[in-house]
Design an enzyme around this catalytic site. Structure first.
Site, PDB file in Angstrom:
ATOM      1  N   GLU A 116      39.176  36.882  45.249  1.00 12.99           N
ATOM      2  CA  GLU A 116      38.408  37.614  44.232  1.00 12.99           C
ATOM      3  C   GLU A 116      39.247  37.810  42.961  1.00 12.99           C
ATOM      4  O   GLU A 116      38.790  37.543  41.844  1.00 12.99           O
ATOM      5  CB  GLU A 116      37.970  38.976  44.794  1.00 12.99           C
ATOM      6  CG  GLU A 116      37.207  39.823  43.808  1.00 12.99           C
ATOM      7  CD  GLU A 116      35.846  39.229  43.457  1.00 12.99           C
ATOM      8  OE1 GLU A 116      34.958  39.252  44.308  1.00 12.99           O
ATOM      9  OE2 GLU A 116      35.691  38.731  42.322  1.00 12.99           O
TER      10      GLU A 116
ATOM     11  N   ASP B  66      38.524  36.154  39.258  1.00 13.59           N
ATOM     12  CA  ASP B  66      38.281  37.017  38.102  1.00 13.59           C
ATOM     13  C   ASP B  66      39.278  36.715  36.974  1.00 13.59           C
ATOM     14  O   ASP B  66      38.916  36.715  35.792  1.00 13.59           O
ATOM     15  CB  ASP B  66      38.370  38.497  38.504  1.00 13.59           C
ATOM     16  CG  ASP B  66      37.320  38.879  39.551  1.00 13.59           C
ATOM     17  OD1 ASP B  66      36.418  38.063  39.822  1.00 13.59           O
ATOM     18  OD2 ASP B  66      37.420  39.992  40.110  1.00 13.59           O
TER      19      ASP B  66
ATOM     20  N   SER C  45      30.207  37.752  41.730  1.00 18.44           N
ATOM     21  CA  SER C  45      31.625  37.931  41.420  1.00 18.44           C
ATOM     22  C   SER C  45      32.102  36.914  40.392  1.00 18.44           C
ATOM     23  O   SER C  45      33.051  37.179  39.667  1.00 18.44           O
ATOM     24  CB  SER C  45      32.463  37.698  42.680  1.00 18.44           C
ATOM     25  OG  SER C  45      32.414  38.790  43.527  1.00 18.44           O
TER      26      SER C  45
END
Ligand SMILES: *[C@@H]1O[C@H](CO)[C@@H](O)[C@H](O)[C@H]1NC(C)=O
Ligand SMILES: *[C@@H]1O[C@H](CO)[C@@H](O)[C@H](O)[C@H]1NC(C)=O
Ligand SMILES: *[C@@H]1O[C@H](CO)[C@@H](O)[C@H](O)[C@H]1NC(C)=O
Ligand SMILES: *[C@@H]1O[C@H](CO)[C@@H](O)[C@H](O)[C@H]1NC(C)=O
Length: 568
Positions: A289, A293, A487
């Site tokens: 994650e 990002d 996400s």
């Protein structure tokens, strides 16, 4: 009568008038049984320490909300005149009366608390379970979260003494049964066998490969995102990091070497930490994650300073306190970042309503300062943050908060189509926001009786916007592969906003700040997505259609049109 005697008499009188203090309790929030997904293990050990958060009622949240809309609505004469920290804090701060009443109550328990927000509307203190049970006329018990096996101390009900009930907005941990293991992790499809960093990637990103595999070049081509570097060092994007998801620099270098051959592969991000957070760099600790990002901000918002804020787990038991702590931490700075993107979330129904409302106030405060707050809408379609069993559609948190921008997912290129997992729908906690009321009612009218009874037609609709979120190519732990999820969509949209802000700041203008009034006032600057649906809960879900819809929001970015709408 001597002065001393009269003082004594006065204090005796006030004692008598007050009667026994803090003994009349008023129930604040309660559950009739153990919430779904948890199992009661037994009473919490009296000696177990609870790290309490106590939110005081703000003196003038209505004033802050009005100020937020004044500075965020393009037609307003105050558009762009963002507030200073002191101006925001004056609205958020509790009244002197509230502070005094709460202090007297804490004193009566021999306790003192630390202010944990610069406005003084949040307090932190550690108390044993036995003390918390007295303070809140509660019964803290140990509950096991079925899916993760983690245990948490919570109570099915809590009360407050009459003297402080109106002054305290929320208490945590108490009746919020959120997922202690965090959530909104992207679905990762990395090859099982370790591969060399450059192996097994789809061939060079040409627009046709973008139909099935997303790279920065695809986004530049699809959305018209420029590759020219930003120039303004004061303009930044914050990427929030929780649950020990670490952003790996070597992976970022590999990513840039493969996908951004036009910029230096040593381009990197800055680190801020709180709550004992860190960002260790071993490949085995690289977080998918966090890497996603960072790679889709540093690698897309060319030249915009990116700050990874790693929130540790001191004084917090998951991403919920992390949400609170990061916004209070950044709001305490004199210069706030212009964008914050977060790819974590919860089920709205798992949150105490009081806590959800108070956290949402913090996003309003951040927006009033000039920060665009973006959250991934969730990956459970109409089932909420994540797939779950349900008979009616579930809302995701914090997407229902009207003071932030919720980002859904699309895939494909001709046309872009809503992702089946793209969380969207209607909040049960917040009503439809003024800025979106005509867009939402147009959708409801067009939908007719479809989905009737499965959702709350008076709620705030989300997501607001969307971006690509399937088979997005990343590097993690030295390997490459594609990931899916909203996400992906939130950092991509955040990068677009970061680049527009760079040009606004360069031209001597204010950054965009809270986006929604601007977005809904300019829907044609977005690529309307009119295909796709987000089925779930045994039903068909919502269907994307012309205009706003609860799968793809208003649509995906068109950089050139957004620049024009921003006055550039
Ligand atoms: C959680 O586990 C308990 C005990 O194993 C079980 O009774 C309960 O049905 C489970 N709940 C869910 C939602 O899975
Ligand atoms: C990766 O490449 C190897 C060798 O060319 C091939 O055998 C394998 O199937 C590929 N894996 C994927 C996931 O494409
Ligand atoms: C939402 O609730 C479901 C059912 O209780 C649970 O399985 C899931 O983990 C929750 N999701 C999040 C993001 O907390
Ligand atoms: C529907 O949403 C509104 C907010 O607009 C809320 O007040 C109401 O309680 C919700 N209804 C249900 C059944 O949750």
């Amino acid at each position: 009568m001597s002065a001393a005697a009269s003082l004594l008499l006065a204090s005796l009188l006030s004692l008598a008038a007050a009667g026994p203090a803090f003994h009349t309790f008023i129930v604040q929030e309660s559950h009739s049984s153990t919430p779904q997904g948890f199992t009661k293990v037994g009473p919490a050990d009296d000696a177990t320490t609870l790290n309490l958060r106590i939110a005081l009622a703000s003196s003038n949240f209505a004033g802050l909300e009005k100020a937020l809309y004044d500075v965020s609505t393009p037609s307003s004469s105050s558009y762009g005149n963002h507030l200073s920290k002191d101006e925001v804090n004056a609205f958020l701060a509790p009244t002197a009366e509230a502070t005094a009443a709460v202090q007297a109550w804490l004193d009566s328990h021999g306790l003192s608390a630390t202010k944990s927000s610069s406005a003084g509307d949040w307090l932190s203190l550690s108390v044993p379970v036995s003390k918390a049970n007295q303070m809140f006329a509660a019964q803290y018990e140990t509950f096991e979260h079925n899916a993760s096996g983690k245990t948490v101390a919570r109570t099915l009900s809590y009360s407050l003494p009459a003297e402080v009930a109106d002054h305290i907005a929320a208490v945590h941990p108490a009746t919020t049964f959120n997922n202690p293991a965090g959530s909104l992790k992207p679905v990762l499809s990395i090859p099982k066998a370790p591969s060399s960093p450059t192996a097994n990637l789809s061939s060079d990103a040409t627009p046709s490969s973008c139909a099935t595999s997303i790279t920065p070049a695809c986004l530049q081509s699809l959305y018209g995102i420029p590759t020219t570097p930003a120039t303004e060092s004061s303009n930044s994007i914050v990427v929030s990091g929780f649950i020990e998801q670490f952003a790996n620099k070597a992976d970022l270098t590999s990513f840039l070497k493969k996908f951004r051959t036009d910029i230096s592969s040593s381009t990197t991000f800055a680190l801020q930490t709180l709550d004992g957070g860190s960002n260790p760099q071993s490949a085995s600790q690289a977080g998918v994650e966090a890497n996603l990002d960072i790679q889709y901000t540093v690698g897309v918002a060319t030249g915009v300073p990116v700050v990874f804020v790693s929130v540790g787990e001191d004084f917090n038991d998951g991403d919920l306190e992390g949400f609170l702590d990061i916004v209070n931490f950044l709001s305490a700075e004199d210069q706030v970042p212009q964008v914050m993107t977060t790819s974590y979330g919860e089920n709205e129904t798992d949150m105490s309503k009081a806590l959800a409302f108070k956290l949402c106030e913090a996003y309003a405060a951040f927006g009033a300062r000039g920060t665009s707050v973006l959250f991934a809408s969730g990956d459970g379609g109409v089932e909420g943050g994540q797939a779950q069993t349900c008979s009616v559609y579930q809302a995701a948190f914090p997407s229902g908060c009207p003071f932030l921008t919720s980002v859904g997912s699309v895939h494909g290129i001709s046309p872009e189509t809503g992702s089946t997992f793209s969380s969207g729908g209607f909040s049960n906690y917040w009503g439809v926001a003024d800025y979106q009321s005509s867009a939402v009612s147009a959708f409801l009218t067009a939908q007719g009786s479809t989905n009737k009874g499965l959702f709350n037609a008076s709620g705030r609709g989300y997501p607001d916007i969307s971006a690509q979120g399937e088979n997005v190519q990343i590097f993690s732990g030295g390997r490459s592969g594609g990931v899916d999820g909203t996400s992906c969509s939130s950092p991509i949209f955040a990068s677009v906003i970061g680049l527009i802000n760079d040009r606004l700041v360069a031209a001597g203008n204010s950054p965009l700040g809270f986006l929604n009034p601007w977005l809904y006032a300019n829907p044609s600057m977005l690529n309307d997505v009119t295909t796709g649906s987000n089925p779930g809960c045994g039903a068909k879900g919502f269907t994307a259609r012309a205009g706003w819809d609860p799968v793809t929001g208003l649509g995906t970015p068109n950089f050139a049109k957004m620049l024009t709408a921003a006055g550039l």
